[in-house]
Design a protein around this motif. Structure first.
Motif, PDB file in Angstrom:
ATOM      1  N   MET A   1       0.808  -1.203  -0.084  1.00 57.57           N
ATOM      2  CA  MET A   1      -0.096   0.093   0.066  1.00 57.57           C
ATOM      3  C   MET A   1       0.804   1.178   0.111  1.00 57.57           C
ATOM      4  SD  MET A   1      -3.155   1.047   2.139  1.00 57.57           S
ATOM      5  CE  MET A   1      -4.412   1.319   0.762  1.00 57.57           C
ATOM      6  N   ASN A   2       0.202   2.252  -0.698  1.00 59.16           N
ATOM      7  CA  ASN A   2       1.045   3.562  -0.892  1.00 59.16           C
ATOM      8  C   ASN A   2       1.326   4.173   0.582  1.00 59.16           C
ATOM      9  OD1 ASN A   2       1.964   6.172  -1.417  1.00 59.16           O
ATOM     10  ND2 ASN A   2       0.947   5.992  -3.499  1.00 59.16           N
ATOM     11  N   PRO A   3       2.420   4.652   1.001  1.00 56.53           N
ATOM     12  CA  PRO A   3       2.348   5.160   2.193  1.00 56.53           C
ATOM     13  C   PRO A   3       1.935   6.557   2.274  1.00 56.53           C
ATOM     14  CG  PRO A   3       4.615   5.111   1.405  1.00 56.53           C
ATOM     15  CD  PRO A   3       3.637   4.273   0.599  1.00 56.53           C
ATOM     16  N   TYR A   4       1.972   7.160   1.071  1.00 58.00           N
ATOM     17  CA  TYR A   4       1.149   8.681   1.164  1.00 58.00           C
ATOM     18  C   TYR A   4      -0.287   8.356   1.249  1.00 58.00           C
ATOM     19  CZ  TYR A   4       5.504   9.926  -1.206  1.00 58.00           C
ATOM     20  OH  TYR A   4       6.935  10.230  -1.485  1.00 58.00           O
ATOM     21  N   ALA A   5      -0.954   7.475   0.472  1.00 59.73           N
ATOM     22  CA  ALA A   5      -2.440   7.228   0.772  1.00 59.73           C
ATOM     23  C   ALA A   5      -2.714   6.989   2.163  1.00 59.73           C
ATOM     24  CB  ALA A   5      -2.915   6.077   0.051  1.00 59.73           C
ATOM     25  N   ILE A   6      -2.049   6.125   3.016  1.00 54.71           N
ATOM     26  CA  ILE A   6      -2.218   5.749   4.449  1.00 54.71           C
ATOM     27  C   ILE A   6      -2.163   7.169   5.166  1.00 54.71           C
ATOM     28  CG2 ILE A   6      -1.326   4.841   6.598  1.00 54.71           C
ATOM     29  CD1 ILE A   6      -0.396   2.397   4.666  1.00 54.71           C
ATOM     30  N   GLY A   7      -1.172   8.199   4.927  1.00 54.35           N
ATOM     31  CA  GLY A   7      -0.834   9.370   5.637  1.00 54.35           C
ATOM     32  C   GLY A   7      -2.001  10.203   5.318  1.00 54.35           C
ATOM     33  N   GLU A   8      -2.481  10.158   4.104  1.00 59.54           N
ATOM     34  CA  GLU A   8      -3.678  11.047   3.800  1.00 59.54           C
ATOM     35  C   GLU A   8      -4.961  10.857   4.597  1.00 59.54           C
ATOM     36  OE1 GLU A   8      -1.605  12.411  -0.449  1.00 59.54           O
ATOM     37  OE2 GLU A   8      -3.302  11.157  -0.476  1.00 59.54           O
ATOM     38  N   ALA A 142     -17.223  20.114   2.645  1.00 61.43           N
ATOM     39  CA  ALA A 142     -15.895  19.977   2.657  1.00 61.43           C
ATOM     40  C   ALA A 142     -15.360  18.752   2.584  1.00 61.43           C
ATOM     41  CB  ALA A 142     -15.193  20.731   3.860  1.00 61.43           C
ATOM     42  N   GLU A 143     -15.835  17.774   3.401  1.00 59.01           N
ATOM     43  CA  GLU A 143     -15.362  16.402   3.461  1.00 59.01           C
ATOM     44  C   GLU A 143     -15.397  15.587   2.298  1.00 59.01           C
ATOM     45  OE1 GLU A 143     -18.016  17.800   5.682  1.00 59.01           O
ATOM     46  OE2 GLU A 143     -16.991  17.667   7.514  1.00 59.01           O
ATOM     47  N   GLU A 144     -16.528  15.901   1.489  1.00 57.55           N
ATOM     48  CA  GLU A 144     -16.372  15.488   0.137  1.00 57.55           C
ATOM     49  C   GLU A 144     -15.308  15.774  -0.816  1.00 57.55           C
ATOM     50  OE1 GLU A 144     -17.082  12.853  -3.622  1.00 57.55           O
ATOM     51  OE2 GLU A 144     -17.919  12.645  -1.311  1.00 57.55           O
ATOM     52  N   ALA A 145     -15.100  17.049  -0.782  1.00 58.94           N
ATOM     53  CA  ALA A 145     -14.077  17.752  -1.437  1.00 58.94           C
ATOM     54  C   ALA A 145     -12.729  17.222  -1.002  1.00 58.94           C
ATOM     55  CB  ALA A 145     -14.094  19.177  -1.517  1.00 58.94           C
ATOM     56  N   TYR A 146     -12.689  17.251   0.287  1.00 57.50           N
ATOM     57  CA  TYR A 146     -11.310  16.784   0.905  1.00 57.50           C
ATOM     58  C   TYR A 146     -10.972  15.292   0.399  1.00 57.50           C
ATOM     59  CZ  TYR A 146      -7.710  15.320   3.747  1.00 57.50           C
ATOM     60  OH  TYR A 146      -6.500  14.767   4.311  1.00 57.50           O
ATOM     61  N   ARG A 147     -11.990  14.408   0.514  1.00 58.97           N
ATOM     62  CA  ARG A 147     -11.730  12.964  -0.021  1.00 58.97           C
ATOM     63  C   ARG A 147     -11.430  13.011  -1.394  1.00 58.97           C
ATOM     64  NH1 ARG A 147     -16.195  11.939   3.307  1.00 58.97           N
ATOM     65  NH2 ARG A 147     -17.700  12.232   1.601  1.00 58.97           N
ATOM     66  N   ARG A 148     -11.800  13.987  -2.390  1.00 61.22           N
ATOM     67  CA  ARG A 148     -11.516  14.017  -3.819  1.00 61.22           C
ATOM     68  C   ARG A 148      -9.957  14.538  -3.793  1.00 61.22           C
ATOM     69  NH1 ARG A 148     -16.343  14.809  -7.321  1.00 61.22           N
ATOM     70  NH2 ARG A 148     -17.847  13.493  -6.256  1.00 61.22           N
ATOM     71  N   SER A 153      -4.171  13.610  -4.867  1.00 55.91           N
ATOM     72  CA  SER A 153      -2.945  13.845  -4.480  1.00 55.91           C
ATOM     73  C   SER A 153      -2.147  12.464  -4.179  1.00 55.91           C
ATOM     74  CB  SER A 153      -3.109  14.259  -2.922  1.00 55.91           C
ATOM     75  OG  SER A 153      -1.606  14.377  -2.363  1.00 55.91           O
ATOM     76  N   MET A 154      -2.884  11.375  -4.066  1.00 57.50           N
ATOM     77  CA  MET A 154      -2.294  10.158  -4.107  1.00 57.50           C
ATOM     78  C   MET A 154      -1.799   9.919  -5.429  1.00 57.50           C
ATOM     79  SD  MET A 154      -2.980   6.388  -4.778  1.00 57.50           S
ATOM     80  CE  MET A 154      -4.690   6.719  -4.978  1.00 57.50           C
ATOM     81  N   LEU A 155      -2.768   9.949  -6.395  1.00 59.45           N
ATOM     82  CA  LEU A 155      -2.654   9.837  -7.831  1.00 59.45           C
ATOM     83  C   LEU A 155      -1.239  10.692  -8.165  1.00 59.45           C
ATOM     84  CD1 LEU A 155      -6.014   9.518  -8.991  1.00 59.45           C
ATOM     85  CD2 LEU A 155      -4.475   7.553  -8.819  1.00 59.45           C
ATOM     86  N   MET A 156      -1.063  11.742  -7.864  1.00 54.92           N
ATOM     87  CA  MET A 156       0.060  12.794  -8.459  1.00 54.92           C
ATOM     88  C   MET A 156       1.182  12.241  -7.758  1.00 54.92           C
ATOM     89  SD  MET A 156       0.279  15.289 -10.390  1.00 54.92           S
ATOM     90  CE  MET A 156      -1.158  16.559 -10.490  1.00 54.92           C
ATOM     91  N   TYR A 157       1.305  11.787  -6.540  1.00 56.33           N
ATOM     92  CA  TYR A 157       2.316  11.166  -5.772  1.00 56.33           C
ATOM     93  C   TYR A 157       2.933   9.921  -6.746  1.00 56.33           C
ATOM     94  CZ  TYR A 157       3.005  14.221  -1.896  1.00 56.33           C
ATOM     95  OH  TYR A 157       3.272  15.394  -1.048  1.00 56.33           O
ATOM     96  N   ALA A 158       2.055   9.246  -7.169  1.00 55.71           N
ATOM     97  CA  ALA A 158       2.245   7.783  -7.799  1.00 55.71           C
ATOM     98  C   ALA A 158       2.720   8.232  -9.332  1.00 55.71           C
ATOM     99  CB  ALA A 158       0.724   7.046  -8.248  1.00 55.71           C
TER     100      ALA A 158
END
Length: 170
Positions: A1-8, A142-148, A153-158
């Motif tokens: 699993m991507n550590p960035y995703a876990i952190g986010e 805000a929660e829905e926007a934050y999830r997106r 962000s995870m995809l950009m780090y990938a």
């Protein structure tokens, strides 16, 4: 699993938990959250999000991914017609003849990783970027926007990781 995703995910949960706290604690938590969002996503979306323009912030994050992948296509394949949206993602990150690889595709795991990221990026263009781009639908929270934003962000780090693996400079 991507550590960035876990952190986010963890920082996102902290953000949501902090919503009931005093403003100074919430601001500190918000600052911590943004420190885990990819710099290009911050640049395109942070001000919009903080100003309450949640739908635009989320849309702009995926527009930024699309623009970056289109630019990468031009770098790797100069002079060719640049595809857009999900076609750009499936062309650049193809499982059979990718212009940019995430990893060694000679193993089943590597092939699956290439395929998975290609599909996530293409799906993000259709499911997360296009609905706002083609209609007046709004993200109401805000929660829905934050999830997106964390997904973007995870995809950009990938993509960063794929560029390192493929030894491609922007």
């Amino acid at each position: 699993m991507n550590p960035y995703a876990i952190g986010e995910i963890l920082f996102g949960l902290d953000y949501l938990a902090a919503k009931g706290q005093a403003p100074s604690a919430e601001k500190q938590t918000t600052a911590e959250i943004w420190s885990y969002i990819h710099p290009l996503i911050q640049k395109s979306s942070k001000k919009l999000f903080e100003d309450g323009h949640f739908a635009n912030a989320a849309e702009d994050a995926f527009i930024e991914i699309n623009a970056r992948v289109k630019n990468l296509f031009s770098i790797v394949n100069p002079g060719s017609k640049v595809p857009d949206g999900d076609t750009a993602m499936t062309t650049v990150f193809s499982t059979n003849n990718p212009l940019i690889e995430f990893c060694d595709r000679s193993t089943e795991t590597g092939y699956n990783k290439q395929k998975g990221y290609m599909q996530m990026l293409a799906g993000a263009m259709s499911a997360l970027r296009n609905p706002k781009a083609h209609s007046n639908s709004e993200i109401l929270s805000a929660e829905e926007a934050y999830r997106r934003l964390t997904t973007a962000s995870m995809l950009m780090y990938a993509i960063d990781d794929a560029l390192k693996y493929s030894k491609i400079k922007e």
